[in-house]
Design a protein around this motif. Structure first.
Motif, PDB file in Angstrom:
ATOM      1  N   SER A 190     -10.048  60.434 -97.777  1.00 38.46           N
ATOM      2  CA  SER A 190     -11.002  59.347 -98.039  1.00 38.46           C
ATOM      3  C   SER A 190     -10.458  58.403 -99.086  1.00 38.46           C
ATOM      4  N   HIS A 191      -9.892  58.947-100.190  1.00 39.06           N
ATOM      5  CA  HIS A 191      -9.311  58.088-101.239  1.00 39.06           C
ATOM      6  C   HIS A 191      -8.158  57.252-100.700  1.00 39.06           C
ATOM      7  N   ALA A 192      -7.307  57.876 -99.878  1.00 34.42           N
ATOM      8  CA  ALA A 192      -6.146  57.136 -99.348  1.00 34.42           C
ATOM      9  C   ALA A 192      -6.595  55.996 -98.447  1.00 34.42           C
ATOM     10  N   SER A 193      -7.569  56.264 -97.542  1.00 35.13           N
ATOM     11  CA  SER A 193      -8.016  55.221 -96.629  1.00 35.13           C
ATOM     12  C   SER A 193      -8.696  54.084 -97.374  1.00 35.13           C
ATOM     13  N   SER A 194      -9.538  54.412 -98.396  1.00 33.92           N
ATOM     14  CA  SER A 194     -10.198  53.357 -99.162  1.00 33.92           C
ATOM     15  C   SER A 194      -9.190  52.531 -99.947  1.00 33.92           C
ATOM     16  N   ALA A 195      -8.150  53.174-100.502  1.00 34.26           N
ATOM     17  CA  ALA A 195      -7.125  52.421-101.252  1.00 34.26           C
ATOM     18  C   ALA A 195      -6.364  51.482-100.329  1.00 34.26           C
ATOM     19  N   ILE A 196      -6.021  51.948 -99.107  1.00 36.99           N
ATOM     20  CA  ILE A 196      -5.300  51.077 -98.153  1.00 36.99           C
ATOM     21  C   ILE A 196      -6.178  49.902 -97.752  1.00 36.99           C
ATOM     22  N   SER A 197      -7.473  50.164 -97.485  1.00 31.39           N
ATOM     23  CA  SER A 197      -8.373  49.080 -97.078  1.00 31.39           C
ATOM     24  C   SER A 197      -8.511  48.044 -98.180  1.00 31.39           C
ATOM     25  N   LYS A 198      -8.682  48.491 -99.430  1.00 27.86           N
ATOM     26  CA  LYS A 198      -8.802  47.546-100.539  1.00 27.86           C
ATOM     27  C   LYS A 198      -7.541  46.710-100.681  1.00 27.86           C
ATOM     28  N   HIS A 199      -6.369  47.350-100.517  1.00 27.73           N
ATOM     29  CA  HIS A 199      -5.101  46.621-100.650  1.00 27.73           C
ATOM     30  C   HIS A 199      -4.996  45.515 -99.613  1.00 27.73           C
ATOM     31  N   TRP A 200      -5.297  45.847 -98.350  1.00 27.57           N
ATOM     32  CA  TRP A 200      -5.158  44.828 -97.295  1.00 27.57           C
ATOM     33  C   TRP A 200      -6.260  43.779 -97.373  1.00 27.57           C
ATOM     34  N   GLU A 201      -7.455  44.159 -97.867  1.00 25.30           N
ATOM     35  CA  GLU A 201      -8.496  43.160 -98.069  1.00 25.30           C
ATOM     36  C   GLU A 201      -8.065  42.143 -99.119  1.00 25.30           C
ATOM     37  N   ALA A 202      -7.446  42.609-100.179  1.00 27.35           N
ATOM     38  CA  ALA A 202      -6.940  41.687-101.205  1.00 27.35           C
ATOM     39  C   ALA A 202      -5.850  40.787-100.634  1.00 27.35           C
ATOM     40  N   GLU A 203      -4.936  41.363 -99.833  1.00 26.51           N
ATOM     41  CA  GLU A 203      -3.879  40.561 -99.204  1.00 26.51           C
ATOM     42  C   GLU A 203      -4.484  39.503 -98.294  1.00 26.51           C
ATOM     43  N   LEU A 204      -5.518  39.872 -97.496  1.00 24.97           N
ATOM     44  CA  LEU A 204      -6.138  38.926 -96.577  1.00 24.97           C
ATOM     45  C   LEU A 204      -6.834  37.811 -97.337  1.00 24.97           C
ATOM     46  N   ALA A 205      -7.517  38.160 -98.446  1.00 24.79           N
ATOM     47  CA  ALA A 205      -8.174  37.124 -99.248  1.00 24.79           C
ATOM     48  C   ALA A 205      -7.148  36.140 -99.823  1.00 24.79           C
ATOM     49  N   THR A 206      -6.018  36.663-100.291  1.00 20.58           N
ATOM     50  CA  THR A 206      -4.961  35.782-100.811  1.00 20.58           C
ATOM     51  C   THR A 206      -4.424  34.871 -99.727  1.00 20.58           C
ATOM     52  N   LEU A 207      -4.190  35.444 -98.536  1.00 22.70           N
ATOM     53  CA  LEU A 207      -3.675  34.644 -97.417  1.00 22.70           C
ATOM     54  C   LEU A 207      -4.675  33.568 -96.990  1.00 22.70           C
ATOM     55  N   LYS A 208      -5.967  33.931 -97.002  1.00 25.81           N
ATOM     56  CA  LYS A 208      -6.975  32.929 -96.649  1.00 25.81           C
ATOM     57  C   LYS A 208      -6.962  31.771 -97.636  1.00 25.81           C
ATOM     58  N   GLY A 209      -6.860  32.102 -98.937  1.00 25.82           N
ATOM     59  CA  GLY A 209      -6.788  31.037 -99.939  1.00 25.82           C
ATOM     60  C   GLY A 209      -5.564  30.156 -99.759  1.00 25.82           C
ATOM     61  N   ASN A 210      -4.393  30.801 -99.533  1.00 26.05           N
ATOM     62  CA  ASN A 210      -3.164  30.022 -99.296  1.00 26.05           C
ATOM     63  C   ASN A 210      -3.271  29.188 -98.035  1.00 26.05           C
ATOM     64  N   ASN A 211      -3.924  29.746 -96.991  1.00 27.74           N
ATOM     65  CA  ASN A 211      -4.066  29.017 -95.739  1.00 27.74           C
ATOM     66  C   ASN A 211      -4.933  27.783 -95.932  1.00 27.74           C
ATOM     67  N   ALA A 212      -6.011  27.922 -96.710  1.00 27.07           N
ATOM     68  CA  ALA A 212      -6.874  26.769 -96.964  1.00 27.07           C
ATOM     69  C   ALA A 212      -6.115  25.672 -97.715  1.00 27.07           C
ATOM     70  N   LYS A 213      -5.336  26.101 -98.732  1.00 23.69           N
ATOM     71  CA  LYS A 213      -4.551  25.111 -99.477  1.00 23.69           C
ATOM     72  C   LYS A 213      -3.526  24.421 -98.579  1.00 23.69           C
ATOM     73  N   LEU A 214      -2.838  25.208 -97.742  1.00 21.02           N
ATOM     74  CA  LEU A 214      -1.835  24.618 -96.846  1.00 21.02           C
ATOM     75  C   LEU A 214      -2.469  23.703 -95.817  1.00 21.02           C
ATOM     76  N   THR A 215      -3.657  24.063 -95.322  1.00 23.59           N
ATOM     77  CA  THR A 215      -4.338  23.193 -94.357  1.00 23.59           C
ATOM     78  C   THR A 215      -4.701  21.864 -94.989  1.00 23.59           C
ATOM     79  N   ALA A 216      -5.217  21.916 -96.239  1.00 29.13           N
ATOM     80  CA  ALA A 216      -5.552  20.663 -96.932  1.00 29.13           C
ATOM     81  C   ALA A 216      -4.299  19.821 -97.173  1.00 29.13           C
ATOM     82  N   ALA A 217      -3.208  20.502 -97.602  1.00 33.04           N
ATOM     83  CA  ALA A 217      -1.964  19.755 -97.821  1.00 33.04           C
ATOM     84  C   ALA A 217      -1.423  19.175 -96.518  1.00 33.04           C
ATOM     85  N   LEU A 218      -1.579  19.907 -95.413  1.00 31.76           N
ATOM     86  CA  LEU A 218      -1.100  19.417 -94.115  1.00 31.76           C
ATOM     87  C   LEU A 218      -1.885  18.194 -93.664  1.00 31.76           C
ATOM     88  N   LEU A 219      -3.221  18.243 -93.842  1.00 29.55           N
ATOM     89  CA  LEU A 219      -4.039  17.075 -93.472  1.00 29.55           C
ATOM     90  C   LEU A 219      -3.673  15.865 -94.325  1.00 29.55           C
TER      91      LEU A 219
END
Length: 382
Positions: free
Chosen positions: A201-230
């Motif tokens: 349970s600890h291992a699965s929750s740690a992996i999920s939190k790690h990838w959720e943080a990565e996805l949030a970072t990517l979403k933020g970078n994607n929004a910035k890149l989309t604005a810069a592209l426009l």
């Protein structure tokens, strides 16, 4: 204080009369497996006292630890020894005299750091003592026999185990690290179903939190890149319009130069105006060149944005795979919980049956006792 009690008993026998404890701590003691040279073997079932001792006669420092009446550590510190921190609460050193590697698991990082500081301090003191002894030997040019006599006095520190001569540490710590390092409290890995399910349970929750943080970072970078592209796309359109206007202006100026050249009466004025127009055209061409370079740079930024978008898609796919794996782990966890519950129910049923059987057995024993008493009475009456 147990080690001090046993150490005083050794002092009463006259074996270690010159050594005194100078620093003590508690830790779980391990030794390297002599067969594999990779795995740790615990030499104490619980945390024991580990102490530094100083032998004023031989001028040496020792690390000694007793488990009951058994010496599980008896190591003389030499200048070539090195204490290595392999984790926040575990450290090790090699003893070439004992042909082994000792490991200590502490309860906190502070205790480990304090032990390591003392090890370095006494190692330096041992080095200075050795240098002084060598200088004395050079001055006297006669070999000293006191150290040999000191070795024969201590049954816990035979010459075959410890000494003060410099030797290289064994190849165990230089070429290979132990495969399985003890945990923070130096206890074996749990094998019960509850511990395994909790670890999953600890291992699965740690992996999920790690990838959720990565996805949030990517979403933020994607929004910035989309604005810069426009913004870049809007700038490109604007620069294209300016470029078309500059080209029209250059063509108009070229036509104007041709018309002015046709007028002979205004040749000098036309020549001067032509020079100005040529300079203006040259400036416009340089500006056009700069804009073209800017357009190329924006195209490269767009390509980079596309690459980042592809990386985002790849990471999203990996996140989905991790979520699927997490679901599988949750299924395994649920299965283990059901098996545990079933095992507990079976144990309860077994206990209930055993209790019932004991009650029946007690009744039978009571009946047999009454029957024996009746038979005894009949015998007495007859």
């Amino acid at each position: 204080m147990l080690i001090h009690h046993h150490y005083r008993r050794a002092l009463c026998k006259g074996s270690l009369t010159t050594e005194q404890p100078i620093f003590s701590t508690r830790a779980h003691v391990f030794q390297i497996d002599p067969n594999t040279k990779k795995n740790w073997v615990p030499t104490s079932k619980h945390a024991v006292t580990v102490s530094y001792f100083y032998d004023s006669t031989r001028n040496v420092y020792r690390i000694i630890s007793l488990d009951g009446s058994k010496a599980i550590i008896n190591s003389t510190i030499t200048p070539n020894m090195t204490f290595t921190k392999t984790s926040q609460k575990f450290g090790q050193w090699a003893d070439s005299r004992a042909n082994t590697v000792y490991g200590l698991g502490f309860s906190s990082e502070h205790h480990l750091s304090k032990f390591a500081e003392k090890f370095q301090e006494f190692k330096e003191a041992a080095r200075l003592a050795k240098e002084k002894s060598q200088e004395k030997m050079e001055l006297t040019s006669t070999p000293s026999q006191e150290s040999a006599g000191g070795d024969l006095q201590s049954p816990l520190t035979p010459e075959s185990i410890n000494g003060t001569d410099d030797e290289r540490t064994p190849d165990v710590t230089q070429n290979s690290e132990p495969r399985a390092e003890p945990t923070q409290n130096a206890l074996p890995f749990p094998h019960s179903a509850g511990d395994r399910t909790q670890a999953l349970s600890h291992a699965s929750s740690a992996i999920s939190k790690h990838w959720e943080a990565e996805l949030a970072t990517l979403k933020g970078n994607n929004a910035k890149l989309t604005a810069a592209l426009l913004e870049s796309t809007a700038n490109v359109k604007q620069w294209k319009q300016q470029l078309a206007a500059y080209q029209e202006e250059a063509e108009r100026l070229h036509k104007r130069v041709t018309e002015l050249e046709c007028v002979s009466s205004q040749a000098n004025a036309v020549h001067s105006h032509k020079t100005e127009l040529n300079q203006t055209v040259q400036e416009l061409e340089e500006t056009l060149k700069v804009k073209e370079e800017e357009i190329e740079r924006l195209k490269q930024e767009i390509d980079n944005a596309r690459e980042l978008q592809e990386q985002r898609d790849s990471l999203t796919q990996k996140l989905q795979e991790v979520e699927i794996r997490n679901k599988d782990l949750e299924g395994q966890l649920s299965d283990l919980e059901q098996r545990l519950e079933k095992s507990q129910n079976e144990q309860e049923a077994f206990r209930s049956n055993l209790k019932t059987l004991l009650e029946i057995l007690d009744g039978k024993i009571f009946e047999l006792t009454e029957l024996r008493d009746n038979l005894a009475k009949l015998l007495e009456c007859s």
